[in-house]
Design an enzyme around this catalytic site. Structure first.
Site, PDB file in Angstrom:
ATOM      1  N   THR A 184       0.822  -1.213   0.000  1.00  0.00           N
ATOM      2  CA  THR A 184       0.000   0.000   0.000  1.00  0.00           C
ATOM      3  C   THR A 184       0.851   1.256   0.000  1.00  0.00           C
ATOM      4  O   THR A 184       0.456   2.284  -0.549  1.00  0.00           O
ATOM      5  CB  THR A 184      -0.930  -0.024   1.230  1.00  0.00           C
ATOM      6  OG1 THR A 184      -1.802  -1.134   1.083  1.00  0.00           O
ATOM      7  CG2 THR A 184      -1.742   1.241   1.353  1.00  0.00           C
ATOM      8  N   TYR A 190      -8.084   0.863  -3.451  1.00  0.00           N
ATOM      9  CA  TYR A 190      -6.935   1.303  -4.257  1.00  0.00           C
ATOM     10  C   TYR A 190      -6.232   0.069  -4.782  1.00  0.00           C
ATOM     11  O   TYR A 190      -6.564  -1.058  -4.414  1.00  0.00           O
ATOM     12  CB  TYR A 190      -5.973   2.132  -3.388  1.00  0.00           C
ATOM     13  CG  TYR A 190      -5.501   1.367  -2.172  1.00  0.00           C
ATOM     14  CD1 TYR A 190      -6.186   1.431  -0.976  1.00  0.00           C
ATOM     15  CD2 TYR A 190      -4.403   0.523  -2.254  1.00  0.00           C
ATOM     16  CE1 TYR A 190      -5.787   0.684   0.120  1.00  0.00           C
ATOM     17  CE2 TYR A 190      -3.999  -0.226  -1.168  1.00  0.00           C
ATOM     18  CZ  TYR A 190      -4.693  -0.135   0.020  1.00  0.00           C
ATOM     19  OH  TYR A 190      -4.302  -0.881   1.093  1.00  0.00           O
ATOM     20  N   SER A 227       1.772  -7.711  -0.551  1.00  0.00           N
ATOM     21  CA  SER A 227       2.567  -8.647   0.259  1.00  0.00           C
ATOM     22  C   SER A 227       1.862  -9.963   0.544  1.00  0.00           C
ATOM     23  O   SER A 227       2.509 -10.946   0.891  1.00  0.00           O
ATOM     24  CB  SER A 227       3.032  -7.973   1.550  1.00  0.00           C
ATOM     25  OG  SER A 227       1.976  -7.789   2.442  1.00  0.00           O
ATOM     26  N   THR A 230       1.685  -4.228   4.260  1.00  0.00           N
ATOM     27  CA  THR A 230       1.573  -4.485   5.700  1.00  0.00           C
ATOM     28  C   THR A 230       1.057  -5.893   6.025  1.00  0.00           C
ATOM     29  O   THR A 230       1.224  -6.355   7.145  1.00  0.00           O
ATOM     30  CB  THR A 230       0.659  -3.452   6.389  1.00  0.00           C
ATOM     31  OG1 THR A 230      -0.642  -3.534   5.814  1.00  0.00           O
ATOM     32  CG2 THR A 230       1.210  -2.042   6.250  1.00  0.00           C
ATOM     33  N   ASP A 231       0.436  -6.562   5.037  1.00  0.00           N
ATOM     34  CA  ASP A 231      -0.176  -7.860   5.343  1.00  0.00           C
ATOM     35  C   ASP A 231       0.824  -8.888   5.868  1.00  0.00           C
ATOM     36  O   ASP A 231       0.550  -9.589   6.839  1.00  0.00           O
ATOM     37  CB  ASP A 231      -0.877  -8.429   4.101  1.00  0.00           C
ATOM     38  CG  ASP A 231      -2.207  -7.734   3.821  1.00  0.00           C
ATOM     39  OD1 ASP A 231      -2.509  -6.737   4.500  1.00  0.00           O
ATOM     40  OD2 ASP A 231      -2.935  -8.191   2.922  1.00  0.00           O
ATOM     41  N   LYS A 282       0.506  -7.305  12.937  1.00  0.00           N
ATOM     42  CA  LYS A 282      -0.572  -6.416  12.475  1.00  0.00           C
ATOM     43  C   LYS A 282      -1.826  -6.757  13.268  1.00  0.00           C
ATOM     44  O   LYS A 282      -2.263  -7.910  13.279  1.00  0.00           O
ATOM     45  CB  LYS A 282      -0.794  -6.625  10.972  1.00  0.00           C
ATOM     46  CG  LYS A 282      -1.796  -5.660  10.367  1.00  0.00           C
ATOM     47  CD  LYS A 282      -1.855  -5.801   8.845  1.00  0.00           C
ATOM     48  CE  LYS A 282      -2.826  -4.793   8.254  1.00  0.00           C
ATOM     49  NZ  LYS A 282      -2.891  -4.871   6.776  1.00  0.00           N
ATOM     50  N   GLU A 306      -1.577 -28.549  29.585  1.00  0.00           N
ATOM     51  CA  GLU A 306      -2.745 -29.412  29.390  1.00  0.00           C
ATOM     52  C   GLU A 306      -2.401 -30.608  28.502  1.00  0.00           C
ATOM     53  O   GLU A 306      -3.035 -31.643  28.536  1.00  0.00           O
ATOM     54  CB  GLU A 306      -3.861 -28.594  28.724  1.00  0.00           C
ATOM     55  CG  GLU A 306      -5.135 -28.506  29.557  1.00  0.00           C
ATOM     56  CD  GLU A 306      -6.214 -27.782  28.781  1.00  0.00           C
ATOM     57  OE1 GLU A 306      -7.283 -28.374  28.592  1.00  0.00           O
ATOM     58  OE2 GLU A 306      -5.997 -26.629  28.369  1.00  0.00           O
TER      59      GLU A 306
HETATM   60  N1  ASP Z   1      -2.568  -5.900   0.884  1.00  0.00           N
HETATM   61  C1  ASP Z   1      -1.599  -4.853   1.085  1.00  0.00           C
HETATM   62  C2  ASP Z   1      -0.236  -5.497   1.130  1.00  0.00           C
HETATM   63  O1  ASP Z   1       0.104  -6.137   2.074  1.00  0.00           O
HETATM   64  C3  ASP Z   1      -1.922  -4.117   2.334  1.00  0.00           C
HETATM   65  C4  ASP Z   1      -0.949  -3.068   2.780  1.00  0.00           C
HETATM   66  O2  ASP Z   1       0.132  -2.898   2.284  1.00  0.00           O
HETATM   67  O3  ASP Z   1      -1.298  -2.351   3.749  1.00  0.00           O
HETATM   68  O4  ASP Z   1       0.503  -5.357   0.183  1.00  0.00           O
END
Ligand code: ASP
Length: 352
Positions: free
Chosen positions: A34, A48, A81, A114-115, A187, A309
Site C-alpha cells: 500500500t 486502491y 505482500s 503491511t499484510d 498487524k 494441558e
Molecule cells: N494488501 C496490502 C499489502 O500487504 C496491504 C498493505 O500494504 O497495507 O501489500
C-alpha cells in the site's frame, strides 16, 4: 565575537573527523504494498491498487529524506505482500544481505505491504548477518489518500536506518512513529494507521527524525543467529502449513498438508495451543511419520506453555513459545533446514 566564532568553527572542523559531517548512506529497497499504492480519489483510503508507484517516485515524494542521509532506491519487487512466496522472500533476503555487506551502505529501509510485513521482517532478522540497521516500513493508506501515512513513515524509517543508535538492535519495523522488534510485532488492525503492535511493547519511538529507545530484544538475531541466508540454497524452504484451531476440527485439514508434502504443521490452537481430544491421534500419528507438530495459539497474546494441558514430551511436539503462527511457520521452516529433532527445534523456539 564573530571572528572568535569563525576561528572556533575552523578549529572544530580541523579536529573532528570528516565522517562527523558526512551523511550516512541508506538504500530504500521497495517491494510494493500500500505504501506504493494508488487510488482513484483522495477519499479512497481503503479502495486502491497496491504496488503501483516505483521506488524513485516514492523517494522523490519525500525529498526531506535526503537531509537525513544519502538515499537511493532499489526496486526488488512490485507486489502486494499477501502474494509473497518463499521465492520472493528468499530473493529479497539475498538482496538485503548483499547490500548489508557493502561498505558504502550504512542502513537499509524496506518498503513493504503491511499484510505480511511481520513475516518478512522476522525472516530477515533470522537470516541476515549484520549489525547495520534494517528497517521494514509500510503504510495503511495509499499515497494518493487524504492524510496518507506513507510519507512520514518513510521519513522516520530513513532516519532510523541512518541512526548510529539503531545499530545492532535487530531488524526493526517502523510504523506510526513506533519502532518494533521484528520478532514480536504483528498487524492487529486492518483499517487504522496504528495497525501494528507488540504484546511486549515498542522498542522506542521516532519523533522528528530522532529515535528514542526504551527497551531491547533479549532474543537471538542477525549476527547472533545460527541461520544464514548464505547457506540456504534454492528458492523454496521446507514446506510448513498452518491449521487454524476452532471447535469442530477436521483431521483431514492436517492430512491434506501431509499429502501436499508438509514437513511440519503449525497448529494454531485455541487457548494454550490446545489440541482437541479427537485430533490428538492424528497429530501423534503425523509426528511418528516424520511431520513435526508445533503448537502455537490463535490467541494474540501470551505464550504457549509446554506440557501444561497437553503432554508435549510424550507426544514429541514442539511449542511456539510467544511466536504467533505465521512467525512459527518461518522459524520451523528454517529449523528444518538444520534438524529433524523436535528437541532441537524446541530449543530454537526458546532462543529466537
Ligand atoms: N494488501 C496490502 C499489502 O500487504 C496491504 C498493505 O500494504 O497495507 O501489500
Amino acid at each position: 565575537m564573530k571572528r572568535a566564532l569563525t576561528a572556533l568553527t575552523i578549529a572544530l572542523s580541523l579536529t573532528l573527523p570528516l565522517s562527523a559531517f558526512a551523511k550516512n548512506n541508506v538504500v530504500v529497497v521497495a517491494t510494493g504494498g500500500t505504501i506504493a499504492g494508488a487510488g482513484a480519489n483522495s477519499t479512497n483510503s481503503a479502495t486502491y491498487t497496491a504496488a503501483k508507484v516505483p521506488v524513485d517516485a516514492l523517494i522523490n515524494a519525500v525529498p526531506q529524506v535526503q537531509e537525513l542521509a544519502n538515499v537511493r532506491g532499489v526496486q526488488a519487487l512490485q507486489i502486494a505482500s499477501e502474494s509473497i512466496t518463499d521465492k520472493e522472500l528468499l530473493n529479497l533476503a539475498r538482496q538485503v544481505n548483499d547490500l548489508a555487506k557493502k561498505p558504502d551502505v550504512n542502513g537499509i529501509v524496506i518498503t513493504h505491504g503491511t499484510d505480511t510485513l511481520e513475516e518478512t521482517a522476522f525472516f530477515l532478522n533470522l537470516v541476515v548477518h549484520t549489525d547495520k540497521p534494517i528497517v521494514v516500513v509500510g503504510s495503511m493508506r495509499p499515497g494518493t489518500a487524504l492524510s496518507a501515512d506513507g510519507p512520514l513513515n518513510l521519513y522516520s524509517a530513513v532516519a532510523l536506518a541512518a541512526a548510529e543508535s539503531a545499530k545492532g538492535k535487530g531488524v526493526m519495523v517502523l510504523m506510526n512513529d513506533s519502532i518494533f522488534a521484528a520478532r514480536d510485532v504483528t498487524k492487529t488492525i486492518n483499517v487504522h494507521t496504528n495497525a501494528f503492535a507488540s504484546q511486549w511493547g515498542e522498542l522506542g519511538s521516532v519523533v522528528e527524525a530522532k529515535p528514542y529507545w526504551f527497551r531491547s530484544s533479549v532474543k537471538r538475531f542477525n549476527n547472533n543467529s545460527e541461520f544464514n541466508i548464505e547457506s540456504i540454497k534454492g528458492d523454496t524452504l521446507p514446506l510448513v502449513g498452518i491449521v487454524y484451531g476452532s471447535d469442530n476440527m477436521l483431521p483431514q485439514s492436517y492430512l491434506a498438508l501431509q499429502q501436499a508434502g508438509a514437513k511440519a504443521i503449525i497448529h494454531a490452537g485455541t487457548g494454550n495451543g490446545s489440541v482437541a481430544n479427537y485430533i490428538v491421534p492424528t497429530l501423534t500419528k503425523l509426528q511418528a511419520e516424520g511431520v513435526q507438530i508445533v503448537r502455537a495459539s490463535r490467541v494474540p497474546q501470551g505464550l504457549v506453555l509446554r506440557n501444561a494441558e497437553q503432554p508435549d514430551d510424550k507426544y514429541g511436539w514442539v511449542v511456539a513459545h510467544d511466536l504467533n503462527p505465521q512467525k512459527a511457520r518461518l522459524l520451523t521452516a528454517l529449523a528444518l533446514t538444520k534438524t529433524k529433532d523436535a528437541k532441537e527445534i524446541q530449543r530454537m523456539f526458546y532462543e529466537y
